[in-house]
Design an enzyme around this catalytic site. Sequence first.
Site, mmCIF file in Angstrom:
data_model
loop_
_atom_site.group_PDB
_atom_site.id
_atom_site.type_symbol
_atom_site.label_atom_id
_atom_site.label_comp_id
_atom_site.label_asym_id
_atom_site.label_seq_id
_atom_site.Cartn_x
_atom_site.Cartn_y
_atom_site.Cartn_z
ATOM 1 N N TRP A 69 1.933 -3.874 3.886
ATOM 2 C CA TRP A 69 0.897 -3.134 4.616
ATOM 3 C C TRP A 69 0.572 -1.812 3.932
ATOM 4 C CZ3 TRP A 69 1.165 1.712 7.017
ATOM 5 C CH2 TRP A 69 0.044 2.053 7.784
ATOM 6 N N HIS A 70 1.555 -1.207 3.275
ATOM 7 C CA HIS A 70 1.335 0.097 2.661
ATOM 8 C C HIS A 70 0.420 0.033 1.438
ATOM 9 C CE1 HIS A 70 4.729 1.374 5.187
ATOM 10 N NE2 HIS A 70 4.301 2.600 4.982
ATOM 11 N N GLY A 71 0.305 -1.111 0.822
ATOM 12 C CA GLY A 71 -0.575 -1.210 -0.334
ATOM 13 C C GLY A 71 -0.570 -2.601 -0.937
#
Length: 387
Positions: free
Chosen positions: A309-311
Amino acid sequence: MIFTTYTFLVFFLALLLVYALTPRPLRKYVMIVGGFVFYAYDSIGHFFFLLALTCVVYVISLSEKRPILLYGICVPVGFLLYYKYWKMAVSTWNSVFAGWFSATLPAVHIAVPLAISFFVFEFVHYLADVYKGKTERVSFSEFFLFIFFFPSLVAGPIKRIQSFSKEKFLFSFEHVQKGMIRMGIGLFKKIVLADSLNPLFMPVFDDPHKYPPDALWVAMYAYAFKIYFDFSAYSDIAIGAAQCFGFHLPENFNWPYISRNLVEFWRRWHISLSTWIRDYLYIPMGGNRKGYLNMLLFIFLAMTISGLWHGANWTFVIWGMWHGIGQVINKIWNKWRQERTFVPKPLYEFLSWGLTFQFVCFGWIFFASPTIHNSIVFFVRMWGIHA
């Protein structure tokens, strides 16, 4: 619109003035329009896309048929997968699998809508909680205010409709004073503390081959504090800005680097994200209801997904796996050491803190490195081994 720009300052002060002068029953609409302006400033095209998606999600939420609510979650999640991860999927296929199947996929050039992850998290939360009966359906305007509330639009905290819909649109100079102080703390963290650390780690992570071990260790610790000051600064500014308008956003950081284990760390780090992962990933997977081994598997999978989700980069996946493995080891260790005492409690807690902090710092190497290769080189060279 970035919090640390003069453009945001002008926008914020103008909207606050209009909000203060507007009769209380109409302030909701001032905030909705303000959220539209805030988002459309960066991309008018993406603004209309997310406006349409918000309408679609709201219409889905009105259905009395529970399967529609459940499967309706696939709509925003599908757009998130396309915009944020399709390019990564194509790149991975072309670099790993294309040679096996003699086929390459055309390169993908997709402009990712700003903050689409935060939008989707709040869409999923609302649909899931309506499905479970944990929240009442809100009005069209309340939903738009919830989604396009500008202080939390770009960097969180991730809100919950249950508390947000109870806001009373109050305005007072006391709220403004306290909010401005909180925003000032956030700006200090961002500009003075976080940004001043950039020269210590940015060139090192870009090319770790060039630097000796001591520079790599310094870069790792500098990044650890940089990302904390950065993330918590944006949360401070968001919480303070919301407070100026009489709204309350949840706290997002609570001194995470004093944690004595990884479970505690994730209760203190990006709290709104951690609780979202628990409520909408870990528990729906099965949580601790399907046996001990399954619980460990669900923890690992939830943390891996949170990393993604962060990247859209495999380095973030590995970072998520790193924390997933760490939490699994933490759970196993805690179960094994019950009824066992090895060292005095103060010493044990000190050692637990040190190991936890160091484990988190090692994890940041994956998070900050542009490629997996760079992270491996970084790790190896830290110990004086040439790579």
